[in-house]
Scaffold this active site. Structure first.
Site, short mmCIF file in Angstrom:
data_model
loop_
_atom_site.label_atom_id
_atom_site.label_comp_id
_atom_site.label_asym_id
_atom_site.label_seq_id
_atom_site.Cartn_x
_atom_site.Cartn_y
_atom_site.Cartn_z
N CYS A 180 0.81 -1.22 0.00
CA CYS A 180 0.00 0.00 0.00
C CYS A 180 0.85 1.27 0.00
CB CYS A 180 -0.91 -0.02 1.21
SG CYS A 180 -1.45 -1.68 1.64
N HIS A 320 -3.58 7.91 5.61
CA HIS A 320 -3.65 6.58 5.00
C HIS A 320 -5.05 6.02 5.25
CE1 HIS A 320 -2.23 2.96 3.21
NE2 HIS A 320 -2.27 2.25 4.31
N GLU A 331 -2.24 5.31 13.28
CA GLU A 331 -1.98 6.53 12.51
C GLU A 331 -2.36 7.76 13.34
OE1 GLU A 331 -3.85 6.76 8.65
OE2 GLU A 331 -2.55 8.42 8.04
N LYS A 352 -10.02 7.11 1.17
CA LYS A 352 -10.47 5.72 1.04
C LYS A 352 -11.90 5.52 1.49
CE LYS A 352 -5.84 3.67 1.47
NZ LYS A 352 -5.01 4.79 1.96
N HIS A 357 -9.54 1.17 -1.20
CA HIS A 357 -8.09 1.13 -1.07
C HIS A 357 -7.50 0.64 -2.39
CE1 HIS A 357 -4.13 0.62 0.31
NE2 HIS A 357 -4.37 0.20 1.54
N PHE A 416 1.49 -2.75 4.05
CA PHE A 416 1.54 -4.11 4.53
C PHE A 416 3.01 -4.59 4.49
CE2 PHE A 416 -0.78 -8.26 4.14
CZ PHE A 416 -1.76 -7.93 5.05
#
Lengths: 430, 423
Positions: A180, A320, A331, A352, A357, A416
């Site tokens: 990502c 994110h 986050e 998102k 995503h 990830f």
């Protein structure tokens, strides 16, 4: 004095539109593109919905679309987004500029495996009652049934290679896959290639689709996807207490990064300046972010330092914000650690919530939204944020867009596997 | 073009290869002229046109992996295992135990591709979804098949997993990236790691690559669209770089991992230096014609501040494919003519794909270190279409301080790196 890097073109193919203006209008309007999966029959999968690109027509973007009939959608989306970005930058004509000084850096995913042939081959070569397949027979079956041309185009060097070939970008190239974070990392490292003088122009971004039987299977097995099948459009709910995983999307975004003097010399329209880049690793776990946001904190702090800015200078954060339990909490902690009191004042939103995503393409599309917002004086909302999570108590611009004037913005991408990237963009001033 | 006061050196090396899985064994095999190309055993390829290649012999990740990390092996496919063990070997060789470098000042750049799944990872699910072996019932796959697959399945194959495990195992918190543009990916990773250190974002970067691609899907796919040698009855003679009788390449697996370090940092900790990295460049030769590759090689020489006359040898990709070798030879010849010997180490172990460029570079790094360049195998009948001077036979002494490594993809994505003998 280091070379400055500006953005002179942007392009996007997304579930919310096949151009930057269409994408941004959808984001401001709080529209979502999430719906039932149509690319294959996913009705019995734990997750039955996704954010798909619909009615995509490559012929609107390249003169010879048939040449790409056997390519994966990662290549096809990338070509269309690149055509838009180069057109806006005034660099589409291959006779413009020194093409050996123009390169490509693409964050992209794997191509699409032929699920049906792999599955039938494996099954056909199993003896009755056996738990394993006869590899010799299964391999022979695949050899007889796969399409060699299609398989070749699924190679991971193909999307970036086709961009270089189609648009005559003969300078430095790279292509990364850090889940990502990939397209944000591509942009940050491509900017470094411009700063060092290895290139004057870099077409950078990402392209990806994992809305495939194996992609959805893989994420479902890891229980990473939302399973809110009864209400797909409210499933991506970053920072909401009831969030249950991310919603997978697909698409591509490309931007033209250009050395400032080069852009000025050819009278290019400068959209924004890329001022900061930070990249770190969590070194924590394969699938989970560090719960304290340790790596994210350093990525954000490094990007600010690189931009020579203070936290209070940042007027908007594009998070994110995946809508997973772990990411959104970590986050938020990270933003508080970096921004202190300012964390509670700066508007933060997650694209998102509407887009889903886009995995390897997520970071670039979110940066494009950020830059468009910087120029428009507006920030998109985080939709579906209805039930506050005590662990997520910042201003996420819930539900409706807001007029905000800002000079500098931060965009986060965390992959990830623990790769953290933060980018800072600034309004361009001579 | 790229000027910086920070010099860069390679200080550690780990290898897992078809001709040896320690740095010493690897070098001994290179000197002896041993071939690692054999009949493939990891996948039964009897129904494919080409069934030979390079496999890592006796690879035992369970005994090699750090004990504390052994249980994580079930989340690793072969590509990941090779990359992680390769990283361990390089870190040991460099004397960089966990904690000897500030974690924030060490990062990783890997080259890897999507590791294709082992068919038996989902054999039971496949049987459920396709009882007749002809059609696929998606509903059955989703409802009953999925639960037969290990939850960690996808993690076993993601390209960024070798780097990810490396960061965890050695607490490397600096930048982490994974390059995927095919055969030159390792050189792109090396160049990026150099850039990271030069902008002072790290002092040490693990630069590695791994491929565990002798899997049913991968060998099947390569047989469909790559030119694969049919010399199944003569594996050791199959890969014939720049030779008139060449008939294709063979696939191979393995890992090659270096530690790239700022010279000031290496000196301060008393590290042994293998070689210096002094220049790199990349670019695209659309249509694989030759001049674009020549431009990239010249770019790397210019970055190193040297001329072709300073170069001891060119380390070519030399895959043994008809069009690939001709293209590469044209590009090299445009810069070097026939004056500079060309060494094609792939003839020894096959094409390691994303790991090819770094394992091939390793042959030159060791050659500079030991002062002798091993010969190319199976080049007996020079092809006029490949106008380069291929070095064959016994090792020849290193005569000049610099060497150039070249790699490319079939789409013309070319990269070159210049290394210097350490004195």
């Amino acid at each position: 004095m280091r070379r400055r890097v500006v953005i002179t073109g942007m392009g996007a193919i997304t579930p919310l539109g096949h151009s930057v203006p269409a994408l941004f209008a959808s984001q401001l309007a709080g529209r979502t593109a999430v719906g039932p999966i149509t690319h294959f029959d996913a009705r019995s999968f734990p997750t039955t919905f996704a954010s798909e690109v619909r009615a995509f027509d490559l012929g609107a973007f390249v003169p010879d679309p048939r040449r790409f009939d056997a390519h994966g959608v990662n290549t096809r989306f990338a070509l269309a987004a690149a055509q838009q970005a180069l057109t806006e930058a005034g660099l589409l004509d291959p006779n413009t500029g020194d093409r050996a000084r123009m390169g490509v850096y693409l964050g992209s995913g794997e191509g699409k495996e032929n699920f049906e042939v792999m599955t039938t081959a494996t099954a056909a070569a199993m003896e009755p009652g056996a738990a394993t397949t006869n590899v010799r027979a299964a391999t022979g079956f695949m050899f007889r049934h796969l399409n060699g041309e299609y398989e070749e185009y699924q190679e991971m060097y193909v999307p970036s290679g086709e961009l270089a070939t189609e648009f005559v970008l003969e300078g430095p190239f790279a292509s990364c896959q850090t889940a990502c974070a990939a397209s944000s990392q591509a942009i940050g490292e491509a900017a470094e290639m411009v700063r060092t003088g290895e290139a004057d122009v870099m077409l950078a971004g990402g392209s990806h689709s994992m809305i495939t039987p194996l992609g959805i299977s893989g994420f479902n097995l890891l229980t990473a996807l939302s399973q809110r099948n009864e209400s797909p459009q409210t499933a991506s709910r970053p920072f909401d207490l009831t969030r249950d995983g991310f919603v997978i999307g697909e698409g591509a975004g490309l931007i033209v990064l250009e050395e400032l003097e080069s852009a000025k010399a050819r009278g290019a329209n400068i959209l924004a300046e890329l001022t900061g880049y930070g990249s770190t690793a969590d070194a924590y776990r394969m699938t989970d972010p560090d719960p304290q946001g340790k790596g994210a904190i350093r990525a954000m702090a490094d990007a600010l330092r690189d931009a020579r800015l203070n936290p209070a200078d940042i007027g908007y954060i594009n998070a994110h914000g995946t809508s997973t339990k772990a990411n959104d909490a970590a986050e938020t902690k990270g933003i508080k650690a970096v921004f202190g009191d300012h964390a509670y004042k700066v508007p933060i939103s997650s694209s998102k919530s509407m887009l889903g995503h886009l995995i390897a393409a997520a970071g670039v599309v979110e940066l494009i939204i950020t830059i468009t917002g910087l120029r428009a004086g507006a920030v998109p909302p985080t939709i579906n944020l209805e039930t506050p999570d005590p662990e997520c108590d910042l201003d996420y611009v819930p539900k409706t867009a807001r007029d905000v004037r800002f000079q500098h913005a931060l965009s986060n991408s965390f992959g990830f596997g623990g790769q953290n990237v933060a980018l800072v963009v600034s309004a361009f001033r001579g | 073009m790229v000027t910086s006061p920070r010099r860069l050196v390679l200080t550690g090396f780990g290898v897992l290869s078809p001709i040896g899985s320690t740095a010493d064994a690897f070098w001994d095999a290179l000197v002896a002229g041993t071939s690692g190309v054999r009949t493939l055993t990891l996948t039964d390829c009897a129904e494919l046109p080409s069934w030979i290649g390079g496999e890592v012999q006796g690879f035992a990740p369970r005994t090699l992996i750090e004990k504390s990390y052994r249980k994580t092996l079930n989340a690793m496919g072969r590509t990941v295992e090779l990359g992680v063990i390769g990283t361990q070997l390089a870190m040991q060789n460099a004397g960089l135990a966990k904690g000897t470098v500030n974690p924030q000042r060490i990062g990783v750049e890997f080259a890897s591709l999507m590791g294709s799944t082992d068919l038996n990872d989902f054999a039971e699910a496949a049987k459920i979804a396709s009882p007749d072996g002809k059609t696929v019932n998606y509903e059955a796959w989703g409802r009953d098949g999925l639960s037969k697959i290990t939850p960690l399945w996808m993690l076993r194959h993601l390209p960024n997993m070798p780097a990810c495990h490396g960061t965890i195992l050695f607490d490397m918190q600096g930048p982490s990236n994974t390059q995927i543009p095919g055969d030159p990916a390792g050189l792109i990773a090396l160049a990026e790691a150099a850039r990271v250190i030069r902008r002072d974002a790290a002092d040490v970067m693990v630069v590695g690559a791994s491929e565990g691609r002798i899997s049913p899907i991968t060998v099947c796919r390569y047989n469909m669209y790559m030119e694969m040698s049919r010399r199944n009855d003569d594996p050791a003679g199959a890969v014939r770089p720049f030779d008139r009788t060449r008939d294709g390449t063979v696939t191979a697996e393995g890992a090659a991992v270096f530690t790239l370090e700022a010279l000031d940092h290496a000196r301060a900790r008393g590290a042994t230096v293998l070689a210096e990295v002094v220049g790199y460049a990349s670019g695209v030769d659309r249509g694989c014609k030759g001049p674009g590759l020549a431009r990239v090689i010249r770019g790397a020489l210019a970055a190193a501040g040297i001329t072709p006359a300073d170069v001891d040898h060119v380390n070519a990709h030399g895959t043994g494919t008809t069009t690939g070798d001709a293209f590469e030879a044209r590009g090299i010849a445009e810069v070097f003519g026939r004056d500079t010997p060309v060494f094609a180490p792939l003839s020894r172990f096959g094409n390691l794909g994303a790991a090819s460029a770094l394992i091939e570079l390793a042959c030159t790094v060791l050659a500079l270190k030991y002062g002798a360049v091993p010969g190319t195998l199976n080049h007996t009948d020079p092809d006029p279409a490949c106008p380069v001077a291929v070095h064959t036979g016994a090792p020849r002494p290193v005569a000049k301080p610099y060497a150039v490594k070249v790699s490319y993809t079939t789409m013309g994505q070319c990269a070159a790196v210049v290394v210097r003998r350490w004195e």
